[in-house]
Write an enzyme that holds these catalytic residues in place. Structure first.
Site, PDB file in Angstrom:
ATOM      1  CB  SER A  15      -0.925  -0.022   1.219  1.00  0.00           C
ATOM      2  OG  SER A  15      -0.159  -0.066   2.388  1.00  0.00           O
ATOM      3  CG  LEU A  21      -1.229  11.411  -4.955  1.00  0.00           C
ATOM      4  CD1 LEU A  21       0.195  11.451  -4.417  1.00  0.00           C
ATOM      5  CD2 LEU A  21      -1.734  12.821  -5.242  1.00  0.00           C
ATOM      6  CB  ILE A 149      -8.767 -12.187   2.330  1.00  0.00           C
ATOM      7  CG1 ILE A 149      -9.450 -13.518   2.113  1.00  0.00           C
ATOM      8  CG2 ILE A 149      -9.379 -11.459   3.505  1.00  0.00           C
ATOM      9  CD1 ILE A 149      -9.025 -14.562   3.110  1.00  0.00           C
ATOM     10  CD  GLU A 150     -10.028  -7.458   3.891  1.00  0.00           C
ATOM     11  OE1 GLU A 150      -9.113  -7.699   3.056  1.00  0.00           O
ATOM     12  OE2 GLU A 150      -9.819  -7.083   5.046  1.00  0.00           O
ATOM     13  CB  THR A 192       6.109  -5.921 -10.896  1.00  0.00           C
ATOM     14  OG1 THR A 192       6.430  -4.750 -10.156  1.00  0.00           O
ATOM     15  CG2 THR A 192       5.177  -5.566 -12.039  1.00  0.00           C
ATOM     16  N   GLY A 357     -10.996  18.544  15.682  1.00  0.00           N
ATOM     17  CA  GLY A 357     -10.694  17.389  16.507  1.00  0.00           C
ATOM     18  C   GLY A 357     -11.876  17.022  17.380  1.00  0.00           C
ATOM     19  CB  CYS A 384     -14.002  22.330  13.304  1.00  0.00           C
ATOM     20  SG  CYS A 384     -15.582  21.496  13.520  1.00  0.00           S
ATOM     21  N   GLY A 386     -10.997  24.151  16.785  1.00  0.00           N
ATOM     22  CA  GLY A 386     -10.133  25.317  16.995  1.00  0.00           C
ATOM     23  C   GLY A 386     -10.944  26.577  17.258  1.00  0.00           C
ATOM     24  CG  MET A 387     -15.214  28.829  16.302  1.00  0.00           C
ATOM     25  SD  MET A 387     -16.446  29.183  15.072  1.00  0.00           S
ATOM     26  CE  MET A 387     -17.905  29.175  16.093  1.00  0.00           C
ATOM     27  CG  HIS A 521     -13.662  20.878   8.702  1.00  0.00           C
ATOM     28  ND1 HIS A 521     -12.542  20.553   9.429  1.00  0.00           N
ATOM     29  CD2 HIS A 521     -14.718  20.521   9.458  1.00  0.00           C
ATOM     30  CE1 HIS A 521     -12.902  20.014  10.581  1.00  0.00           C
ATOM     31  NE2 HIS A 521     -14.222  19.982  10.620  1.00  0.00           N
ATOM     32  CD  GLU A 523      -9.948  21.455   7.003  1.00  0.00           C
ATOM     33  OE1 GLU A 523     -10.417  22.608   7.070  1.00  0.00           O
ATOM     34  OE2 GLU A 523     -10.085  20.611   7.897  1.00  0.00           O
TER      35      GLU A 523
HETATM   36  N1  GLN Z   1     -15.639  18.037  18.543  1.00  0.00           N
HETATM   37  C1  GLN Z   1     -16.223  19.213  18.018  1.00  0.00           C
HETATM   38  C2  GLN Z   1     -17.671  18.984  17.637  1.00  0.00           C
HETATM   39  O1  GLN Z   1     -18.127  17.882  17.583  1.00  0.00           O
HETATM   40  C3  GLN Z   1     -15.445  19.716  16.838  1.00  0.00           C
HETATM   41  C4  GLN Z   1     -15.461  18.790  15.655  1.00  0.00           C
HETATM   42  C5  GLN Z   1     -14.395  19.095  14.641  1.00  0.00           C
HETATM   43  O2  GLN Z   1     -13.412  19.784  14.927  1.00  0.00           O
HETATM   44  N2  GLN Z   1     -14.512  18.545  13.441  1.00  0.00           N
HETATM   45  O3  GLN Z   1     -18.395  19.912  17.364  1.00  0.00           O
END
Ligand code: GLN
Length: 550
Positions: A15, A21, A149-150, A192, A357, A384, A386-387, A521, A523
């Protein structure tokens, strides 16, 4: 009339060779030749979707406009081609089996035996063909490595597609690896050969091989591989290591990859020349990435910092924004859970990011990093989580509300500045409601939603639009009904909201050179050629800071 050709990309030997890409690059090249292209991925694992997978297992969960939680390869497809993926472009074995078993439980098979062939293979074929009528090429990447196998039902399904449509409308591309053995001074072809034999076992003769290798392929080795793998040497293509991934399409093209694909489908590549505009833009992009005018340091304070793929789209968005500003980024990844001294790790940063997160681990250090950015006028982008933490930080450290918290981390906090989203309007107009007892599985607010921007804000200056559309993946939100007024007194202003005004999408610190935190998000929608407005603006302000300091 669309050509309706289907290209299947499988992987061999091991892998991480870059199947995603390779698929994205071929998609980009065919598109640059004027074809209409669709890109899809089939994953072999039994998770119904990757939403619940740890980022350490398969990297980030990519989110599409329609809220599908998908493999990060869909991010490559979008970034390389601009094709906007949807639910129709991603399927895991887990979802196939789940649907089949649910149908069986409801008596949907009228008493017949439910089997891998035809039930699983038919489901795979339905996925391959669904809504592809308008495309010249549908590229389908099969996850995993041949021999897994899958993978058997997937190979069987694509074998059947070849049998039904013939070679004129289908092509098998196999990405493999030629290890370079230093002591022998040569590339080895045996792995290969074995990998192609595995494919032959499944009834699949590859039409073209992409060979990952460290040194160029000479005629002798191409001929040897061609002989052992039943193909012409012209269809043995080198996939050399590249300095940056955006060199992949042009490198592949230099190896005649796209010409050979056209040839397979009886298309004369000269009738479909590569767009000059595309060539020029991609040429400038890779030059800007590889030869920046100056360098700045960005520190990302996150949790899954060891695995490069865990923040894949974020990394790429930073690269794009660097290229736009013609500045090289030294990105330092600070693990908020493990660091003993987060301030020492972020010192010297020209810009700080706290990404998305879940869960309480590592949040206190992220809050410290945000405080440092705010107090030292360092450009800050919160995403997210982070805010949410930026809001908590201001309440704790400016207003002195020591208990300020999210109910995600402390359900009984006295100051729930971040709390569960209680209600929001979905894109179809229906209302979605939450209480603290609602089942959490699959209950995130997912996908693209509109956000109205406040004129004069950092965000409005960056986007230069009044309403934007961004992708979400969250469950908690700013408790604006209770805390918005107080936040604004702290200089923390709401500059982006859902059009009905109920959900806070963006907050900014007024008295700061560039402090923007967003509930969505950004990004996921950054593109290499244009970059993302917020990232471009963030990197610009970090570059200015560095220039002013020196
Ligand atoms: N844990 C936070 C929420 O559930 C932020 C989620 C995230 O950063 N994607 O709202």
């Amino acid at each position: 009339m669309a050509l309706n050709n289907y290209i299947f990309v499988t992987g061999g030997v091991m892998s991480s060779l870059g199947k995603g890409l390779a698929s994205a690059s071929l998609g980009a090249l065919l598109q640059a030749r004027g074809f209409k292209v669709c890109l899809r991925k089939l994953d072999l694992y039994l998770n119904v979707d990757p939403g619940t997978l740890s980022p350490y297992q398969h990297g980030e969960v990519f989110v599409t406009d329609d809220g599908t939680e998908a493999d990060l390869d869909l991010g490559h497809y979008e970034r390389f081609t601009g094709y906007r993926t949807t639910k129709a472009d991603y399927l895991s074995a887990g979802e196939i089996y789940e649907n089949i078993i649910l149908t069986e439980r409801k008596g949907g098979y009228n008493g017949s035996t439910v089997q891998v062939i035809p039930h699983v293979t038919d489901a795979i074929k339905r996925f391959i063909f669904a809504s592809t009528e308008s495309f010249d090429f549908t590229l389908i990447e099969i996850g995993g490595t041949v021999g897994d196998i899958e993978g058997a039902p997937f190979l069987e399904a694509i074998r059947q597609v070849r049998n039904e449509l013939g070679a004129a409308h289908t092509m098998f591309i196999h990405l493999t690896y030629l290890p370079y053995v230093k002591t022998a001074g040569e590339l080895k072809t045996k792995p290969t050969q074995h990998s192609v034999k595995d494919l032959l076992h499944a009834g699949i003769q590859p039409d073209l091989l992409l060979c990952r290798c460290e040194i160029p392929l000479d005629v002798a080795i191409r001929s040897k591989i061609a002989l052992f793998c039943n193909m012409t040497p012209d269809n043995v293509i080198a996939a050399l290591d590249v300095r940056n991934i955006y060199r992949c399409p042009t490198n592949y093209s230099r190896e005649y990859f796209d010409e050979r694909v056209c040839h397979h489908f009886n298309l004369d590549y000269r009738d479909f020349p590569l767009s000059k505009d595309w060539n020029q833009k991609w040429g400038e992009l890779v030059e800007n990435i590889d030869n920046p005018r100056s360098r700045i340091t960005i520190v990302v304070v996150g949790k899954y910092t060891e695995l490069p793929d865990a923040y894949k789209s974020l990394r790429e968005a930073l690269t794009h924004a660097g290229a736009q500003n013609q500045v090289g980024l030294d990105v330092r990844w600070c693990n908020s859970e493990q660091t003993e001294d987060v301030i020492a790790e972020i010192r010297g940063a020209d810009g700080i990011i706290v990404p998305g997160g879940f869960g309480a681990r590592g949040i206190e250090n992220k809050i410290k990093a945000i405080q440092y950015a705010r107090e030292n006028d360092i450009p800050f982008l919160g995403i997210c989580l982070g805010m949410q933490l930026a809001i908590i930080e201001s309440f704790r450290n400016i207003a002195g509300v020591k208990d300020a918290n999210s109910t995600e981390f402390d359900p009984d906090t006295n100051a729930p500045v971040i709390s569960l989203i209680s209600e929001w309007t979905k894109n179809d107009g229906s209302k979605e409601r939450r209480t603290k007892d609602t089942n959490l599985g699959g209950t995130l607010r997912l996908g693209q939603y509109p956000c109205d921007l406040v004129k004069g804000s950092f965000a409005h200056k960056a986007y230069q639009q009044d309403t934007i559309q961004e992708r979400h993946r969250h469950r908690y939100e700013f408790n604006a009904p209770k805390y918005k007024e107080q936040a604004e007194q702290l200089g923390l202003v709401v500059t982006g909201s859902s059009p009905d005004g109920t959900l806070t999408e963006i907050i900014e610190h007024k008295n700061h050179p560039w402090f923007v935190a967003v509930q969505f998000h950004p990004e996921f929608k950054s593109t290499p050629i244009d970059g993302h407005p917020l990232f471009v603006s963030f990197i610009k302000s970090a570059t200015t800071r560095k220039a002013n300091a020196s």
